[in-house]
Design a protein around this motif. Structure first.
Motif, PDB file in Angstrom:
ATOM      1  N   SER A 199       0.062  -0.778  -0.099  1.00 52.83           N
ATOM      2  CA  SER A 199       0.008  -0.117  -0.126  1.00 52.83           C
ATOM      3  C   SER A 199       1.063   1.139  -0.197  1.00 52.83           C
ATOM      4  O   SER A 199       1.848   0.843  -0.139  1.00 52.83           O
ATOM      5  CB  SER A 199      -0.811  -0.133   0.509  1.00 52.83           C
ATOM      6  N   GLU A 201       1.153   3.189   2.275  1.00 47.51           N
ATOM      7  CA  GLU A 201       2.229   3.437   3.365  1.00 47.51           C
ATOM      8  C   GLU A 201       2.893   2.900   3.877  1.00 47.51           C
ATOM      9  O   GLU A 201       3.775   2.823   4.911  1.00 47.51           O
ATOM     10  CB  GLU A 201       0.599   3.751   4.704  1.00 47.51           C
ATOM     11  N   SER A 204       2.353  -4.839   3.711  1.00 51.93           N
ATOM     12  CA  SER A 204       1.321  -5.822   5.603  1.00 51.93           C
ATOM     13  C   SER A 204       1.652  -6.830   5.263  1.00 51.93           C
ATOM     14  O   SER A 204       1.130  -7.345   3.277  1.00 51.93           O
ATOM     15  CB  SER A 204      -0.319  -5.112   5.145  1.00 51.93           C
ATOM     16  N   SER A 231      -2.969  -9.327  11.136  1.00 59.41           N
ATOM     17  CA  SER A 231      -2.668  -8.192   9.804  1.00 59.41           C
ATOM     18  C   SER A 231      -1.207  -7.049  10.469  1.00 59.41           C
ATOM     19  O   SER A 231      -1.423  -6.975  11.694  1.00 59.41           O
ATOM     20  CB  SER A 231      -4.182  -7.504   9.856  1.00 59.41           C
ATOM     21  N   PRO A 234       2.338  -0.868   8.828  1.00 57.29           N
ATOM     22  CA  PRO A 234       2.503   0.118   9.217  1.00 57.29           C
ATOM     23  C   PRO A 234       2.368   0.513  10.795  1.00 57.29           C
ATOM     24  O   PRO A 234       2.741   1.366  11.234  1.00 57.29           O
ATOM     25  CB  PRO A 234       3.099   1.100   8.454  1.00 57.29           C
ATOM     26  N   GLY A 235       0.956   0.075  10.431  1.00 56.84           N
ATOM     27  CA  GLY A 235      -0.203   0.897  12.402  1.00 56.84           C
ATOM     28  C   GLY A 235      -0.400   0.006  13.402  1.00 56.84           C
ATOM     29  O   GLY A 235      -0.834   0.088  13.801  1.00 56.84           O
ATOM     30  N   GLY A 236       0.745  -1.415  12.683  1.00 51.85           N
ATOM     31  CA  GLY A 236       1.197  -2.043  14.117  1.00 51.85           C
ATOM     32  C   GLY A 236       0.098  -3.021  13.569  1.00 51.85           C
ATOM     33  O   GLY A 236       0.926  -3.860  12.674  1.00 51.85           O
ATOM     34  N   LEU A 238      -3.091  -6.154  14.020  1.00 52.84           N
ATOM     35  CA  LEU A 238      -4.652  -5.871  14.369  1.00 52.84           C
ATOM     36  C   LEU A 238      -4.980  -7.360  13.966  1.00 52.84           C
ATOM     37  O   LEU A 238      -4.822  -8.264  12.626  1.00 52.84           O
ATOM     38  CB  LEU A 238      -5.519  -5.062  13.241  1.00 52.84           C
TER      39      LEU A 238
END
Length: 394
Positions: A199, A201, A204, A231, A234-236, A238
């Motif tokens: 993506s 960002e 993933s 998952s 970049p956002g950590g 999940l």
């Protein structure tokens, strides 16, 4: 029959006409089997590597196997053109070597047939094969080459079919990679799923215990439904119970029209040369290169007939090696001349290619006309003995 008697017989008019006889058809029938065997073996060897690459392409793209058959059929005329000269040469040498060792050539010569008359059947078949090769090089190969490239384009740019193999990493488009440790018979119910999803960002990584692939009928959109996974991006991290990913493939349109130099027929090449196209020199080299390679089958027959006459105790394979090496050198020389003359300057492609063809034909005719019988001495026989001595000793 001694050498002096044989020379006297050759000075007499042939007791047979030059028209095809039963003996000519007998010689051609003997040649047909080793020629076809050599042709099949050569085609199998040439096609095997390309077939493996095609299967690898299909697996990587997750496409159906049907396009492989189209690509395989499209490749056959190209490799047939490469294998036919060698198979024709091997067929003649194998046939004449067997006749020589079996004393059948002695019987034929005692009936008043010189080696040149015996070889007339093979030279005639070379002329027929040359005419067929003009059709192969001039018309079948251009269309087959375009069909192969069109099928490959369809595989590379088509939507993903939605099936994968177990433990295989499949490129499903736009940098996405999918793999599964367990796959059912349909190839769409997955277990132990791993996926890389790029993506803006960043990338993933997604893992899931179970997944189902659902492609749309037009293969332009594929949905992947995942269950019980994680998952990491970049956002950590999940964790999810269910997740549905949908991807729409870009429609890159139909393949380009046929028109590349090697995709044009002889008539189309001639028309573009006459039109004074900017690439006329390339078209000229392609046109004359195809004609020269087709007509060279006559020279191959002239060369192979004297090479096929071996001593009673001498093996035939050294002469096959000499003939095949000669053909390989000649083929590469034609390719080199064709490539260098298209770069501008120097001689024209027509002069360079036909000069190379003329040299090969003179060499082949020198061998053919200089060997009138089994017992006759010639420069070719003396040179070939250098190759036969080590083989006989081994």
């Amino acid at each position: 029959m001694g050498a002096s008697e044989r020379r006297a017989a050759e000075r007499r008019p042939w007791p047979v006409r030059l028209a095809p006889s039963r003996l000519d058809f007998y010689l051609l029938k003997l040649m047909l089997r080793p020629m076809l065997v050599a042709l099949v073996i050569a085609l199998a060897a040439l096609l095997t590597e390309r077939i493996l690459r095609m299967f690898s392409l299909v697996v990587d793209q997750g496409a159906a196997l049907r396009p492989v058959l189209t690509m395989f059929v499209s490749l056959t005329p190209h490799y047939l053109g490469l294998a036919l000269p060698a198979a024709f040469c091997i067929g003649m040498i194998a046939t004449l070597s067997a006749l020589s060792r079996g004393n059948e050539l002695d019987a034929i010569e005692s009936a008043g047939w010189s080696l040149r008359r015996i070889g007339a059947a093979f030279v005639g078949s070379g002329l027929i094969l040359a005419m067929l090769s003009i059709l192969l090089f001039g018309f079948a190969q251009p269309y087959a080459r375009y069909a192969f490239r069109e099928a490959r384009h369809a595989i590379v740019n088509a939507g993903w079919a939605g099936t994968i193999e177990q433990d295989a990493f499949v490129q499903i488009g736009d940098g996405m990679v999918l793999s599964a440790g367990q796959v059912d018979a349909t190839g769409r119910v997955l277990g132990d799923v791993f996926m890389l999803l790029p993506s803006e960002e960043g990338e993933s990584a997604i893992t899931a215990r179970r997944g189902v692939v659902v492609p749309e009928p037009d293969l332009r959109t594929v949905r992947l439904m995942l269950e019980d996974g994680v998952s990491i991006g970049p956002g950590g991290a999940l964790r999810f119970e269910t997740m549905t990913l949908s991807h729409e493939f870009d429609d890159k349109g139909v393949f380009r029209p046929r028109g590349a130099t090697r995709e044009l027929t002889l008539a189309e090449l001639s028309q573009r040369i006459e039109a004074g196209d900017a690439e006329a020199r390339d078209y000229e080299a392609e046109l004359h290169g195809r004609l020269v390679r087709a007509l060279s089958l006559v020279g191959i027959a002239l060369m192979s007939v004297p090479l096929g006459v071996v001593g009673k105790r001498a093996p035939g394979w050294p002469r096959m090696v000499v003939a095949l090496v000669t053909l390989a050198v000649y083929h590469n020389a034609l390719t080199l001349v064709q490539d260098t003359t298209t770069k501008g300057g120097g001689i024209s492609p027509a002069i360079g290619l036909w000069a190379m063809f003329g040299g090969f034909m003179l060499f082949a005719a020198w061998l053919y006309l200089g060997t009138s019988g089994q017992g006759e001495r010639s420069s070719a026989r003396r040179a070939l003995k250098l190759f036969e001595r080590p083989a006989r000793a081994s």
